[in-house]
Write a protein that holds these residues in place. Structure first.
Motif, PDB file in Angstrom:
ATOM      1  N   GLY A 283      86.156 -32.202  89.431  1.00 11.05           N
ATOM      2  CA  GLY A 283      85.516 -32.764  90.690  1.00 11.05           C
ATOM      3  C   GLY A 283      86.489 -32.101  91.880  1.00 11.05           C
ATOM      4  O   GLY A 283      85.664 -31.766  93.011  1.00 11.05           O
ATOM      5  N   THR A 284      87.686 -32.304  91.761  1.00  9.19           N
ATOM      6  CA  THR A 284      88.566 -31.431  92.727  1.00  9.19           C
ATOM      7  C   THR A 284      88.154 -30.000  92.913  1.00  9.19           C
ATOM      8  O   THR A 284      88.158 -29.622  94.011  1.00  9.19           O
ATOM      9  N   GLY A 285      87.968 -29.376  91.870  1.00 11.83           N
ATOM     10  CA  GLY A 285      87.798 -27.894  91.702  1.00 11.83           C
ATOM     11  C   GLY A 285      86.462 -27.671  92.406  1.00 11.83           C
ATOM     12  O   GLY A 285      86.482 -26.836  93.066  1.00 11.83           O
ATOM     13  N   MET A 286      85.256 -28.331  92.117  1.00 10.12           N
ATOM     14  CA  MET A 286      84.044 -27.862  92.863  1.00 10.12           C
ATOM     15  C   MET A 286      84.075 -28.278  94.254  1.00 10.12           C
ATOM     16  O   MET A 286      83.435 -27.536  94.880  1.00 10.12           O
ATOM     17  N   ALA A 287      84.595 -29.307  94.678  1.00 13.43           N
ATOM     18  CA  ALA A 287      84.489 -29.602  96.189  1.00 13.43           C
ATOM     19  C   ALA A 287      85.345 -28.506  96.787  1.00 13.43           C
ATOM     20  O   ALA A 287      84.936 -28.388  97.822  1.00 13.43           O
ATOM     21  N   THR A 288      86.595 -28.552  96.287  1.00 11.73           N
ATOM     22  CA  THR A 288      87.427 -27.185  97.050  1.00 11.73           C
ATOM     23  C   THR A 288      86.714 -26.030  97.264  1.00 11.73           C
ATOM     24  O   THR A 288      86.709 -25.038  98.225  1.00 11.73           O
ATOM     25  N   MET A 289      86.001 -25.589  95.855  1.00 11.90           N
ATOM     26  CA  MET A 289      85.323 -24.272  95.858  1.00 11.90           C
ATOM     27  C   MET A 289      84.512 -24.124  96.896  1.00 11.90           C
ATOM     28  O   MET A 289      84.166 -23.036  97.548  1.00 11.90           O
ATOM     29  N   VAL A 290      83.451 -25.117  97.125  1.00 10.27           N
ATOM     30  CA  VAL A 290      82.460 -25.032  98.120  1.00 10.27           C
ATOM     31  C   VAL A 290      83.105 -25.023  99.572  1.00 10.27           C
ATOM     32  O   VAL A 290      82.758 -24.243 100.490  1.00 10.27           O
ATOM     33  N   LEU A 291      83.964 -26.076  99.672  1.00 10.32           N
ATOM     34  CA  LEU A 291      84.626 -26.161 101.044  1.00 10.32           C
ATOM     35  C   LEU A 291      85.311 -24.789 101.730  1.00 10.32           C
ATOM     36  O   LEU A 291      85.101 -24.297 102.630  1.00 10.32           O
ATOM     37  N   ALA A 292      86.283 -24.536 100.618  1.00 10.81           N
ATOM     38  CA  ALA A 292      87.127 -23.219 101.111  1.00 10.81           C
ATOM     39  C   ALA A 292      86.244 -21.798 101.383  1.00 10.81           C
ATOM     40  O   ALA A 292      86.416 -21.063 101.918  1.00 10.81           O
ATOM     41  N   GLY A 293      85.309 -22.119 100.510  1.00 11.41           N
ATOM     42  CA  GLY A 293      84.244 -20.655 100.580  1.00 11.41           C
ATOM     43  C   GLY A 293      83.424 -20.700 101.824  1.00 11.41           C
ATOM     44  O   GLY A 293      83.393 -19.484 102.628  1.00 11.41           O
ATOM     45  N   PHE A 294      82.934 -21.940 102.253  1.00 13.58           N
ATOM     46  CA  PHE A 294      82.452 -22.290 103.676  1.00 13.58           C
ATOM     47  C   PHE A 294      83.476 -21.837 104.642  1.00 13.58           C
ATOM     48  O   PHE A 294      83.193 -21.118 105.833  1.00 13.58           O
ATOM     49  N   LEU A 295      84.633 -22.424 104.766  1.00 18.09           N
ATOM     50  CA  LEU A 295      85.730 -22.112 105.829  1.00 18.09           C
ATOM     51  C   LEU A 295      86.107 -20.906 105.995  1.00 18.09           C
ATOM     52  O   LEU A 295      86.499 -20.336 107.109  1.00 18.09           O
TER      53      LEU A 295
END
Length: 788
Positions: A283-295
């Protein structure tokens, strides 16, 4: 040599080498980086020496006694996982230190720079080979400290200091929380030894069924997430880019940030196969993956783009290690392990390219770059290989591990059932699409298009070969691992996967598996990636507007508010909690202290005054004590400062006479010296202020103060005369105890040293700490005056 000795040498060689760097610099001067590279190469060879044992499926542990009283040894655990990270840390270390010979100016403090790099490398190697949680924690925090030193290497730059401080606060704090998790794990298992836990299935089952399972998992995972910039802890990594570019390549792409991922992989057999593991880790990994990629889209600094891409790629790894079910606990382990190696190669390559571009074009702002493929064709080729590998383009190594990521996402979704059979693969594709877009941005923004002459130097050329060759070598590995994946898979990835799953792993990695769901997800990634790239600038502008309008949505907003307002908030709290006079709180603390000491003493002993107390006092002692009492009373009642100081000083000198009478000439001499110095300092200060005490105490206040001081004096006296109960009678010598016990308890024959270091160890440590803080204060005062 046996494997334990070899790995111990690989761990401590960088630390020993760091101590000899200043001497090496005197001989090699600005070429001292080659000495550091050679030491890293030796460590790499030592780790590679044990590789054949691990490749054949064996593991090895070795230990020497360290802290037997708490059951802790200096121990190493050699398996496929530790071998993988050890080879990455030392191998990338060779490349980074070689590259630094061309990147770092000869005017820099090169000795300090290479010392920090070697210390970091040794800390990282020591961490991955640690066989117990206490040793792992020590090396873990050493990586935080050394990364702090490296990020803040340019100490004259405020942004470097800000980034270094931020990284230390977040990663070190996460490490302390992780340590609490280790202590809870020890309370459940009764051991600090990692292999003991890993290879005992009944112990692991007991952990999973324990009431503290979830708490232990959360605490340990917080440490891993903080180190690998996952979840809300991601904010430290972009600011760490203020470090020299080789440092960023070493710490923040290939090694340090992999420490958290390593820990997740190491504890995988203990906590995986549970819903909590999947929800928390994936859960932490998927949220971070999308957020960081977008930022990453709104970053204009090349290293900023790479920083957020690193966060996103690390989230790939965390997500895959989190894929688990009760029946299939290791769904994503092989994919994550392969991508861990691949990411180290192509991301370190891209960081080195960023350093080359900044070195030659004098800017890292991607808005000012473009068209450099003509002046820097070799760099363009190397950068394209690294960026396309990160984007997952075949036949490079990034494509292979991305395909495995997609495959494991499909398997995880299928294991969970609808609607997760759609959600989990869809999130994986979103991460891949964002990765594709910012990877293409790096190539297009730097090398394609037209040259922006108004921002760039007139003459730009290829970097020196000492910088180009290390980056080129990494790009060769990217191609080699892509075209011939059997080389890393059979020799590194399979042993590492086996070390995590605790069973033999056989992997079949190839470019073509047919028209599988993973292949269709790859096609979708490329199509959507190109589409998103056409909207790249629009998305970046939207993010800027959103952040400007709502700054509170950023985690950095809260970090800065907490850190920057710490002093103000502390003042507000203290003003609210303690609005009165300081003297009032001192009196309250004294009374509370005496109560906390006396109540247990009365309950436990009953008799406050021991029956065996000897009140026989020699006339000389009685006279001396009477004079001491008179001097003490005089110091409190005399109306002027100087007479009071003289009375207080005379009391100190009489204490030294008492020491002489009690056959302690060393204490007497120390007392005389200290008393003389403090008296002189007091007089130098007092002569510059009014000589009469201004405070006039009322009879009520005077009675109160006399009562409190008398209560404290009596309380301390009672504590002292009861302190030796059961050891020796009151007022009798304790020397025989130390004489008898010094060798048996401490192994020391020098009685004074034994008392100071062992029997009074905490007291001595406190004194040393006070002296060090005082020395640092004096140094800073002198240094600041010199600067002014």
């Amino acid at each position: 040599m046996n494997s334990f000795t070899v790995i111990a040498l690989a761990i401590f060689l960088p630390f020993l080498s760091a101590a000899t760097v200043p001497l090496a610099q005197k001989i090699l001067r600005h070429r001292v980086g080659w000495f550091a590279s050679a030491m890293a190469f030796v460590s790499f060879l030592l780790i590679a020496y044990v590789a054949p044992v691990v490749i054949h499926g064996d593991t090895f542990t070795g230990a020497v006694s360290w802290l037997p009283s708490v059951g802790v040894e200096f121990s190493v655990y050699i398996d496929g996982l530790s071998l993988l990270i050890g080879l990455i840390a030392s191998g990338i270390g060779i490349i980074i230190m070689s590259y630094s010979n061309g990147y770092m100016s000869h005017k820099e403090d090169l000795s300090r720079y290479y010392q920090y790099l070697l210390l970091f490398m040794g800390s990282m190697i020591g961490m991955v080979f640690s066989a117990n949680t206490i040793q792992l924690f020590i090396f873990w925090e050493l990586t935080s400290i050394t990364s702090f030193l490296l990020i803040g290497f340019w100490r004259h730059r405020p942004l470097s200091i800000y980034g270094a401080t931020k990284s230390l606060i977040i990663t070190a704090a996460g490490g302390l929380i992780m340590f609490i998790g280790f202590l809870i794990l020890h309370s459940i298992t009764g051991t600090f030894d990692i292999p003991t836990i890993l290879h005992d299935s009944s112990m692991i089952e007991n952990i999973k069924n324990h009431d503290l399972f979830l708490v232990t998992l959360i605490f340990i995972f917080i440490g891993a997430a903080a180190k690998s910039a996952q979840g809300p802890f991601y904010i430290w990594l972009p600011n760490a880019m203020e470090a020299p570019t080789p440092v960023s390549a070493f710490l923040h792409s290939a090694t340090m940030v992999k420490a958290g991922v390593f820990l997740i992989a190491r504890i995988h057999p203990i906590f995986s196969g549970t819903e909590a593991w999947f929800l928390l880790v994936s859960g932490t990994g998927m949220a971070t993956m999308v957020l960081a990629g977008f930022l990453a889209f709104r970053q204009n600094d090349i290293k900023g783009i790479l920083a957020f891409s690193t966060i996103s790629q690390l989230a790939y790894l965390v997500t895959m290690y989190g894929y688990t079910t009760y029946h299939e606990p290791g769904i994503g382990v092989a994919a994550a392990t392969f991508h861990l190696l691949n990411h180290a190669t192509f991301k370190a390559c891209l960081f080195l390219v960023a350093g080359i571009v900044a070195h030659e074009a004098a800017t890292r702002d991607i808005r000012k770059l473009g068209g450099l493929r003509h002046e820097m064709p070799l760099t363009f080729i190397v950068a394209s290989i690294g960026a396309l590998a990160m984007a997952g383009i075949p036949p490079l190594n990034g494509f292979l591990s991305k395909e495995m990521f997609y495959k494991s996402s499909v398997e995880m979704g299928a294991a969970l059932g609808f609607p997760f059979s759609i959600i989990v693969p869809a999130i994986a594709v979103v991460g891949g699409v964002l990765t594709f877009a910012y990877s293409i941005k790096l190539i297009d923004g730097i090398f394609l298009g037209k040259r922006k002459d108004e921002f760039l130097p007139h003459h730009i050329h290829e970097a020196p070969y000492v910088m180009l060759i290390p980056a080129g070598l990494l790009s060769v590995l990217v191609i080699l691992f892509g075209l011939v994946p059997s080389i890393p898979v059979h020799n590194i990835i399979e042993p590492a996967t086996s070390g995590i799953l605790l069973e033999t792993a056989h992997l079949h990695v190839t470019h073509w598996h047919g028209f599988t769901p993973a292949f269709m997800m790859t096609i979708i990634t490329f199509v959507l990636g190109l589409l998103i790239y056409t909207k790249y600038e629009s998305l970046a502008s939207w993010q800027d507007r959103l952040n400007a309008s709502y700054p509170w949505i950023s985690v950095n907003y809260y970090y800065d508010a907490i850190v920057n307002n710490a002093r103000t908030n502390a003042y507000k709290v203290s003003s609210f909690v303690q609005p009165g006079f300081v003297k009032t709180y001192i009196n309250a603390l004294l009374i509370l202290t005496i109560a906390l000491i006396m109540i247990p003493l009365i309950v436990l002993s009953g008799d406050l005054i021991p029956q065996t107390l000897n009140f026989d006092v020699n006339p000389y002692e009685a006279l001396l004590m009477l004079l001491m009492v008179v001097a003490a009373i005089a110091a409190t009642v005399l109306p002027k400062y100087i007479p009071a100081i003289i009375a207080l000083s005379s009391l100190g000198y009489m204490v030294s006479l008492l020491f002489i009478y009690l056959k302690a000439p060393d204490l007497a001499l120390t007392q005389i010296l200290v008393e003389t110095l403090t008296t002189i300092i007091f007089l130098l200060v007092i002569v510059r202020i009014p000589q009469t005490f201004r405070e006039k105490l009322s009879k009520a206040n005077l009675t109160r103060d006399v009562f409190i001081s008398g209560l404290v004096s009596v309380g301390v006296f009672i504590v002292l005369i009861n302190a030796t109960q059961g050891i020796v009678p009151p007022f009798e010598s304790l020397s025989h105890y130390f004489i008898e016990k010094s060798v048996s308890l401490t192994g020391g024959h020098n009685l004074v040293n034994v008392i100071l270091v062992d029997f009074r160890g905490y007291d001595t440590l406190g004194e040393i700490s006070v002296l060090c803080l005082a020395a640092l204060g004096v140094y800073n005062l002198i240094h600041s005056r010199g600067e002014r």
